[in-house]
Design a protein around this motif. Structure first.
Motif, PDB file in Angstrom:
ATOM      1  N   GLY A   9       0.828  -1.199   0.000  1.00 40.86           N
ATOM      2  CA  GLY A   9       0.000   0.000   0.000  1.00 40.86           C
ATOM      3  C   GLY A   9       0.861   1.247   0.000  1.00 40.86           C
ATOM      4  O   GLY A   9       2.097   1.169   0.012  1.00 40.86           O
ATOM      5  N   ASP A  10       0.224   2.412  -0.024  1.00 37.86           N
ATOM      6  CA  ASP A  10       0.959   3.673   0.018  1.00 37.86           C
ATOM      7  C   ASP A  10       1.729   3.802   1.332  1.00 37.86           C
ATOM      8  O   ASP A  10       1.301   3.290   2.369  1.00 37.86           O
ATOM      9  N   LEU A  11       2.864   4.491   1.272  1.00 37.78           N
ATOM     10  CA  LEU A  11       3.688   4.732   2.450  1.00 37.78           C
ATOM     11  C   LEU A  11       3.908   6.231   2.571  1.00 37.78           C
ATOM     12  O   LEU A  11       4.314   6.886   1.612  1.00 37.78           O
ATOM     13  N   CYS A  12       3.635   6.778   3.742  1.00 35.64           N
ATOM     14  CA  CYS A  12       3.845   8.209   3.987  1.00 35.64           C
ATOM     15  C   CYS A  12       5.275   8.435   4.452  1.00 35.64           C
ATOM     16  O   CYS A  12       5.717   7.833   5.430  1.00 35.64           O
ATOM     17  N   LEU A  13       5.984   9.307   3.748  1.00 33.54           N
ATOM     18  CA  LEU A  13       7.307   9.763   4.155  1.00 33.54           C
ATOM     19  C   LEU A  13       7.105  11.160   4.729  1.00 33.54           C
ATOM     20  O   LEU A  13       6.668  12.072   4.018  1.00 33.54           O
ATOM     21  N   PHE A  14       7.377  11.309   6.005  1.00 36.56           N
ATOM     22  CA  PHE A  14       7.116  12.550   6.729  1.00 36.56           C
ATOM     23  C   PHE A  14       8.462  13.152   7.101  1.00 36.56           C
ATOM     24  O   PHE A  14       9.247  12.522   7.808  1.00 36.56           O
ATOM     25  N   ILE A  15       8.771  14.362   6.601  1.00 35.05           N
ATOM     26  CA  ILE A  15      10.057  15.003   6.853  1.00 35.05           C
ATOM     27  C   ILE A  15       9.876  16.124   7.875  1.00 35.05           C
ATOM     28  O   ILE A  15       9.080  17.040   7.668  1.00 35.05           O
ATOM     29  N   SER A  44      17.655  10.578  11.671  1.00 35.78           N
ATOM     30  CA  SER A  44      16.960   9.807  12.689  1.00 35.78           C
ATOM     31  C   SER A  44      15.624   9.409  12.076  1.00 35.78           C
ATOM     32  O   SER A  44      14.955  10.249  11.454  1.00 35.78           O
ATOM     33  N   THR A  45      15.240   8.158  12.206  1.00 34.12           N
ATOM     34  CA  THR A  45      13.989   7.704  11.598  1.00 34.12           C
ATOM     35  C   THR A  45      13.079   7.074  12.637  1.00 34.12           C
ATOM     36  O   THR A  45      13.537   6.429  13.591  1.00 34.12           O
ATOM     37  N   ILE A  46      11.806   7.285  12.428  1.00 30.09           N
ATOM     38  CA  ILE A  46      10.772   6.673  13.263  1.00 30.09           C
ATOM     39  C   ILE A  46       9.809   5.978  12.311  1.00 30.09           C
ATOM     40  O   ILE A  46       9.260   6.612  11.404  1.00 30.09           O
ATOM     41  N   VAL A  47       9.626   4.695  12.498  1.00 28.71           N
ATOM     42  CA  VAL A  47       8.721   3.923  11.647  1.00 28.71           C
ATOM     43  C   VAL A  47       7.417   3.725  12.396  1.00 28.71           C
ATOM     44  O   VAL A  47       7.408   3.368  13.574  1.00 28.71           O
ATOM     45  N   TRP A  48       6.314   3.997  11.716  1.00 24.96           N
ATOM     46  CA  TRP A  48       4.991   3.839  12.296  1.00 24.96           C
ATOM     47  C   TRP A  48       4.097   3.179  11.255  1.00 24.96           C
ATOM     48  O   TRP A  48       4.456   3.104  10.082  1.00 24.96           O
ATOM     49  N   GLU A  49       2.986   2.638  11.673  1.00 24.32           N
ATOM     50  CA  GLU A  49       2.098   1.946  10.739  1.00 24.32           C
ATOM     51  C   GLU A  49       1.689   2.885   9.611  1.00 24.32           C
ATOM     52  O   GLU A  49       1.079   3.921   9.843  1.00 24.32           O
ATOM     53  N   GLY A  50       2.097   2.544   8.389  1.00 25.72           N
ATOM     54  CA  GLY A  50       1.749   3.346   7.222  1.00 25.72           C
ATOM     55  C   GLY A  50       2.745   4.428   6.869  1.00 25.72           C
ATOM     56  O   GLY A  50       2.537   5.173   5.921  1.00 25.72           O
ATOM     57  N   GLY A  51       3.859   4.537   7.647  1.00 26.38           N
ATOM     58  CA  GLY A  51       4.782   5.605   7.310  1.00 26.38           C
ATOM     59  C   GLY A  51       6.104   5.570   8.042  1.00 26.38           C
ATOM     60  O   GLY A  51       6.379   4.713   8.867  1.00 26.38           O
ATOM     61  N   ILE A  52       6.907   6.560   7.681  1.00 33.40           N
ATOM     62  CA  ILE A  52       8.218   6.751   8.293  1.00 33.40           C
ATOM     63  C   ILE A  52       8.446   8.249   8.447  1.00 33.40           C
ATOM     64  O   ILE A  52       8.144   9.026   7.545  1.00 33.40           O
ATOM     65  N   THR A  53       8.932   8.646   9.614  1.00 32.94           N
ATOM     66  CA  THR A  53       9.265  10.040   9.872  1.00 32.94           C
ATOM     67  C   THR A  53      10.780  10.168   9.892  1.00 32.94           C
ATOM     68  O   THR A  53      11.467   9.353  10.521  1.00 32.94           O
ATOM     69  N   VAL A  54      11.282  11.191   9.206  1.00 32.68           N
ATOM     70  CA  VAL A  54      12.724  11.420   9.116  1.00 32.68           C
ATOM     71  C   VAL A  54      13.067  12.787   9.699  1.00 32.68           C
ATOM     72  O   VAL A  54      12.453  13.790   9.336  1.00 32.68           O
TER      73      VAL A  54
END
Length: 98
Positions: A9-15, A44-54
């Motif tokens: 499915g789609d993956l959100c990349l959050f910067i 630094s990365t944080i993985v969460w359901e449906g996405g990743i925060t950088v």
């Protein structure tokens, strides 16, 4: 830093720090890089359901946040915040799909 969506499915990349969002379709690869050349950026990365925060920062110091980053696709095209954003992002869909 390349980010690949290996899911179905789609993956959100959050910067951060500005909360810019980019959505990867399955199989897509985006690259996050500092706007300025010659900056030693750590991520630094944080993985969460449906996405990743950088969170990009300089020289291993998490208090020195890199404020200007670019996100490009596999062809080197610069992407804008909200790229491929779904009408109603998955993070805001309730258990009944609403």
């Amino acid at each position: 830093m390349p980010v690949q969506n290996a899911g179905e499915g789609d993956l959100c990349l959050f910067i951060e720090p500005y909360g810019e969002d980019f959505y990867l379709k399955p199989g897509e690869v985006f690259t996050v890089a500092p706007e300025a050349e010659g900056v030693d950026v750590w991520f630094s990365t944080i993985v969460w359901e449906g996405g990743i925060t950088v969170w990009p920062y300089e020289d291993g110091d998490p208090t020195r946040i890199v404020l200007e980053c670019t996100v490009t696709d596999a062809k080197g095209n610069r992407l804008e915040c909200g790229h491929q954003r779904p009408e109603k992002p998955a993070a805001f869909v309730d258990d009944e799909g609403h």
